[in-house]
Design an enzyme around this catalytic site. Sequence first.
Site, mmCIF file in Angstrom:
data_model
loop_
_atom_site.group_PDB
_atom_site.id
_atom_site.type_symbol
_atom_site.label_atom_id
_atom_site.label_comp_id
_atom_site.label_asym_id
_atom_site.label_seq_id
_atom_site.Cartn_x
_atom_site.Cartn_y
_atom_site.Cartn_z
ATOM 1 N N LYS A 132 0.857 -1.207 0.000
ATOM 2 C CA LYS A 132 0.000 0.000 0.000
ATOM 3 C C LYS A 132 0.884 1.245 0.000
ATOM 4 O O LYS A 132 2.092 1.161 0.238
ATOM 5 C CB LYS A 132 -0.911 -0.018 1.219
ATOM 6 C CG LYS A 132 -0.173 0.040 2.558
ATOM 7 C CD LYS A 132 -1.118 -0.206 3.727
ATOM 8 C CE LYS A 132 -0.355 -0.205 5.044
ATOM 9 N NZ LYS A 132 -1.216 -0.610 6.175
ATOM 10 N N ARG A 178 -10.228 0.717 15.766
ATOM 11 C CA ARG A 178 -10.171 1.579 14.589
ATOM 12 C C ARG A 178 -11.175 1.023 13.582
ATOM 13 O O ARG A 178 -12.274 1.517 13.479
ATOM 14 C CB ARG A 178 -8.737 1.599 14.031
ATOM 15 C CG ARG A 178 -8.506 2.622 12.956
ATOM 16 C CD ARG A 178 -7.081 2.605 12.433
ATOM 17 N NE ARG A 178 -6.705 1.310 11.853
ATOM 18 C CZ ARG A 178 -5.534 1.049 11.273
ATOM 19 N NH1 ARG A 178 -4.619 1.991 11.204
ATOM 20 N NH2 ARG A 178 -5.277 -0.142 10.764
ATOM 21 N N TYR A 226 17.732 29.298 7.129
ATOM 22 C CA TYR A 226 16.504 29.951 7.593
ATOM 23 C C TYR A 226 16.460 30.032 9.112
ATOM 24 O O TYR A 226 16.827 29.077 9.802
ATOM 25 C CB TYR A 226 15.274 29.184 7.122
ATOM 26 C CG TYR A 226 14.956 29.396 5.664
ATOM 27 C CD1 TYR A 226 14.612 30.650 5.185
ATOM 28 C CD2 TYR A 226 14.992 28.333 4.770
ATOM 29 C CE1 TYR A 226 14.323 30.848 3.843
ATOM 30 C CE2 TYR A 226 14.701 28.509 3.424
ATOM 31 C CZ TYR A 226 14.363 29.779 2.974
ATOM 32 O OH TYR A 226 14.076 29.961 1.649
ATOM 33 N N MET A 254 13.508 23.776 1.635
ATOM 34 C CA MET A 254 12.668 23.041 0.676
ATOM 35 C C MET A 254 13.514 22.219 -0.298
ATOM 36 O O MET A 254 13.210 21.055 -0.572
ATOM 37 C CB MET A 254 11.777 24.023 -0.090
ATOM 38 C CG MET A 254 10.791 23.345 -1.009
ATOM 39 S SD MET A 254 9.852 24.493 -2.001
ATOM 40 C CE MET A 254 8.728 25.184 -0.800
HETATM 41 C C1 LIG Z 1 -0.453 -1.561 6.886
HETATM 42 C C2 LIG Z 1 -1.009 -2.774 7.446
HETATM 43 C C3 LIG Z 1 -0.195 -3.883 7.697
HETATM 44 C C4 LIG Z 1 1.315 -3.837 7.581
HETATM 45 O O1 LIG Z 1 1.821 -3.292 8.785
HETATM 46 P P1 LIG Z 1 3.386 -3.204 9.069
HETATM 47 O O2 LIG Z 1 3.466 -2.700 10.456
HETATM 48 O O3 LIG Z 1 3.948 -2.230 8.088
HETATM 49 O O4 LIG Z 1 3.923 -4.563 8.891
HETATM 50 C C5 LIG Z 1 -0.796 -5.050 8.110
HETATM 51 N N1 LIG Z 1 -2.136 -5.118 8.288
HETATM 52 C C6 LIG Z 1 -2.944 -4.063 8.080
HETATM 53 C C7 LIG Z 1 -4.403 -4.215 8.302
HETATM 54 C C8 LIG Z 1 -2.416 -2.858 7.681
HETATM 55 O O5 LIG Z 1 -3.219 -1.814 7.481
#
Ligand SMILES: *Cc1c(COP(=O)(O)O)cnc(C)c1O
Length: 353
Positions: free
Chosen positions: A34, A131, A252, A300
């Site tokens: 992702k 969540r 800066y 930047m």
């Molecule tokens: C992003 C995610 C993972 C991967 O988590 P890591 O800590 O990067 O290994 C696994 N399960 C779900 C549901 C996630 O959203």
Amino acid sequence: MTRPSKAIIDLAALRANYLWGRSQQAGKAFAVVKANAYGHGAVACATALADIADGFAVAFCAEAVELRDAGITNPILVLEGCFDVDEFQLAQKLSLWVAIHQECQIRDLEHANLPADSVHVWLKVDSGMHRAGFALEQVKPAHERLTKVSAVASITLMSHFSCSDEPDKPTTLDQIEAFEKATRGIPGARSLSNSGAVLAWPQATRDWARLGILLYGADPLPQPAGKLTPVMTLQSTVFAERWLEPGEPIGYGARFVTNTKTRVGLVALGYADGYPRQVPSGTPVAVDGALTTIIGRVSMDMITIDLTPLPQAGIGSKVEFWGKQIDVNVIAQAAGTISYELLCNVKRVPKEY
Ligand SMILES: *Cc1c(COP(=O)(O)O)cnc(C)c1O
């Protein structure tokens, strides 16, 4: 010459990290790609892993479409599932596996009119993170309702940990226990572990692990196992230098003032490339393999570094901001964040594989 700043992605390290992570537990393993593979390039990373990965996981359908368009045929799990009926139809067409974490997704699936046994669903249990996922007492009714949807080919039970990267906290054990209690007697495969759980909680091993950050070589534990190889090297070269007298400010806010005669190197990379502006003077960088520090504020497009202790370094010297010499976790800590955010935020620099 064009700007020499780039993110070098070591695909051999990515493969080695995947195989090592999978070997640390008994189940199969998703490679979580992702967020553009945590900033490493989803298509390139998935292509490099395609012959060894049991499956890929992404956050939402558009990320899966990108992989299918690139020719990825492995299973792909969509961790947030579908947002409406149309997406269920798309997911079915692309053979995506979909998470179901709330009641309206069951309703959409019931209304999507999909062929019998055509969708593999992953029922998400809220075992304590609060969540996404079905509350403990809703799990059995949700499962039962899904078994009555003819389109459903299989139901896997999954949950996610809030504190798997904190080996001293009992939260993960509490979540495993809550998950077990809510799912007792329900048939089907299970998936609990993310990277932290694979590294620290063998009790969480089930049929499928979901390997994210560990693939990219950033160990999330406070005491890293030392078995992972960093995949991304964020680097550039020194492109200008100057001597400053004692008492002269840099950058800066004039936040850093020299206290001795100082040779300052200028590097063409900044927060617009994803390097965090928050880091203080004194944050490490590696120049031609030797450690020195950032001095003055990150701007930047430019960063100023201290070349005084490295007389042999100068214009053209290679600068690593994180990678195999500088642990991205060190920079994350200096910036008050985690490696995940830094890696995801890398942009503008070309990627070199
Ligand atoms: C992003 C995610 C993972 C991967 O988590 P890591 O800590 O990067 O290994 C696994 N399960 C779900 C549901 C996630 O959203």
